[in-house]
Motif scaffolding. Structure first.
Motif, PDB file in Angstrom:
ATOM      1  N   ASP A  61       0.824  -1.209   0.000  1.00 29.37           N
ATOM      2  CA  ASP A  61       0.000   0.000   0.000  1.00 29.37           C
ATOM      3  C   ASP A  61       0.859   1.261   0.000  1.00 29.37           C
ATOM      4  O   ASP A  61       0.553   2.231  -0.693  1.00 29.37           O
ATOM      5  CB  ASP A  61      -0.933   0.016   1.208  1.00 29.37           C
ATOM      6  N   LEU A  62       1.931   1.252   0.790  1.00 28.03           N
ATOM      7  CA  LEU A  62       2.803   2.422   0.854  1.00 28.03           C
ATOM      8  C   LEU A  62       3.519   2.656  -0.474  1.00 28.03           C
ATOM      9  O   LEU A  62       3.695   3.801  -0.902  1.00 28.03           O
ATOM     10  CB  LEU A  62       3.814   2.286   1.989  1.00 28.03           C
ATOM     11  N   ARG A  65       0.926   4.096  -2.770  1.00 28.56           N
ATOM     12  CA  ARG A  65       0.669   5.488  -2.379  1.00 28.56           C
ATOM     13  C   ARG A  65       1.826   6.391  -2.799  1.00 28.56           C
ATOM     14  O   ARG A  65       1.613   7.497  -3.296  1.00 28.56           O
ATOM     15  CB  ARG A  65       0.471   5.564  -0.867  1.00 28.56           C
ATOM     16  N   GLU A  69       1.510   9.555  -5.281  1.00 33.83           N
ATOM     17  CA  GLU A  69       1.888  10.902  -4.849  1.00 33.83           C
ATOM     18  C   GLU A  69       2.989  11.494  -5.734  1.00 33.83           C
ATOM     19  O   GLU A  69       3.003  12.693  -5.990  1.00 33.83           O
ATOM     20  CB  GLU A  69       2.314  10.885  -3.385  1.00 33.83           C
ATOM     21  N   ASP A  81       6.797  13.818   4.829  1.00 35.85           N
ATOM     22  CA  ASP A  81       6.029  14.428   5.919  1.00 35.85           C
ATOM     23  C   ASP A  81       4.665  13.766   6.065  1.00 35.85           C
ATOM     24  O   ASP A  81       4.182  13.551   7.183  1.00 35.85           O
ATOM     25  CB  ASP A  81       5.878  15.932   5.689  1.00 35.85           C
ATOM     26  N   GLY A  82       4.027  13.434   4.947  1.00 28.81           N
ATOM     27  CA  GLY A  82       2.731  12.745   5.002  1.00 28.81           C
ATOM     28  C   GLY A  82       2.852  11.373   5.631  1.00 28.81           C
ATOM     29  O   GLY A  82       2.013  10.958   6.432  1.00 28.81           O
ATOM     30  N   MET A  83       3.921  10.659   5.277  1.00 26.32           N
ATOM     31  CA  MET A  83       4.140   9.329   5.864  1.00 26.32           C
ATOM     32  C   MET A  83       4.434   9.439   7.363  1.00 26.32           C
ATOM     33  O   MET A  83       3.949   8.637   8.156  1.00 26.32           O
ATOM     34  CB  MET A  83       5.311   8.620   5.175  1.00 26.32           C
ATOM     35  N   ASP A  85       3.441  11.883   9.349  1.00 21.25           N
ATOM     36  CA  ASP A  85       2.201  12.265  10.022  1.00 21.25           C
ATOM     37  C   ASP A  85       1.315  11.048  10.275  1.00 21.25           C
ATOM     38  O   ASP A  85       0.676  10.944  11.319  1.00 21.25           O
ATOM     39  CB  ASP A  85       1.430  13.285   9.185  1.00 21.25           C
ATOM     40  N   ARG A  86       1.295  10.145   9.331  1.00 22.20           N
ATOM     41  CA  ARG A  86       0.416   8.982   9.463  1.00 22.20           C
ATOM     42  C   ARG A  86       1.019   7.865  10.319  1.00 22.20           C
ATOM     43  O   ARG A  86       0.324   7.261  11.131  1.00 22.20           O
ATOM     44  CB  ARG A  86       0.083   8.442   8.086  1.00 22.20           C
ATOM     45  N   TYR A  87       2.321   7.587  10.154  1.00 23.19           N
ATOM     46  CA  TYR A  87       2.930   6.433  10.812  1.00 23.19           C
ATOM     47  C   TYR A  87       3.946   6.798  11.882  1.00 23.19           C
ATOM     48  O   TYR A  87       4.494   5.917  12.532  1.00 23.19           O
ATOM     49  CB  TYR A  87       3.600   5.524   9.776  1.00 23.19           C
TER      50      TYR A  87
END
Length: 149
Positions: A61-62, A65, A69, A81-83, A85-87
């Motif tokens: 999935d990563l 994604r 992106e 930064d998005g990764m 923030d999520r993990y």
């Protein structure tokens, strides 16, 4: 003999379990960024593999994604930064040097310094204790000599 054949067959089949994904990138530089980023990001489930090396579903999935992106035009910093923030910061193999990670790197050195100071204080105090006990030993020896007279 059959056992050897089974073992050789098993060993030859190991590369089949490797991660094989093909994405069609619109530009070659996106593919280069993709390969660099999948080697920088850690699998949240495996914890000791990059998302490039992991076969876990979350890594798949990563990777998907990440591909989406990159094609959407996000920068490397925005993606990471998005990764994060999520993990969490754990998803990075090279964590940012902010307040929390700085303390994690400095803590052993701080404790080592404190231990050195405590060791110096304890060992410098031993000499005084030994001198005092030597004086007491002399006093006891004198008292015993006086009593034996």
């Amino acid at each position: 003999m059959r056992l050897c054949i089974y073992i050789v067959t098993l060993l030859l089949s190991l590369p089949v379990s490797a991660v094989i994904e093909t994405y069609e990138f619109s530009r070659p530089e996106l593919e280069a960024r993709y390969h660099r980023l999948v080697d920088e990001l850690r699998c949240p489930k495996c914890q000791n593999q990059t998302i490039a090396d992991s076969n876990a579903p979350i890594s798949e999935d990563l990777r998907r994604r990440l591909y989406e992106e990159l094609e959407a035009g996000l920068t490397d910093e925005e993606i990471i930064d998005g990764m994060v923030d999520r993990y969490g910061e754990f998803v990075r193999y090279n964590p940012a040097s902010d307040g929390a990670t700085r303390w994690l790197w400095l803590a052993p050195w701080i404790f080592l310094g404190i231990g050195g100071v405590v060791w110096a204080a304890v060992t410098s105090g031993r000499g005084k204790v030994n001198a005092t006990s030597n004086e007491h030993a002399k006093d006891i020896a004198e008292l015993l000599q006086e009593k034996s007279k």
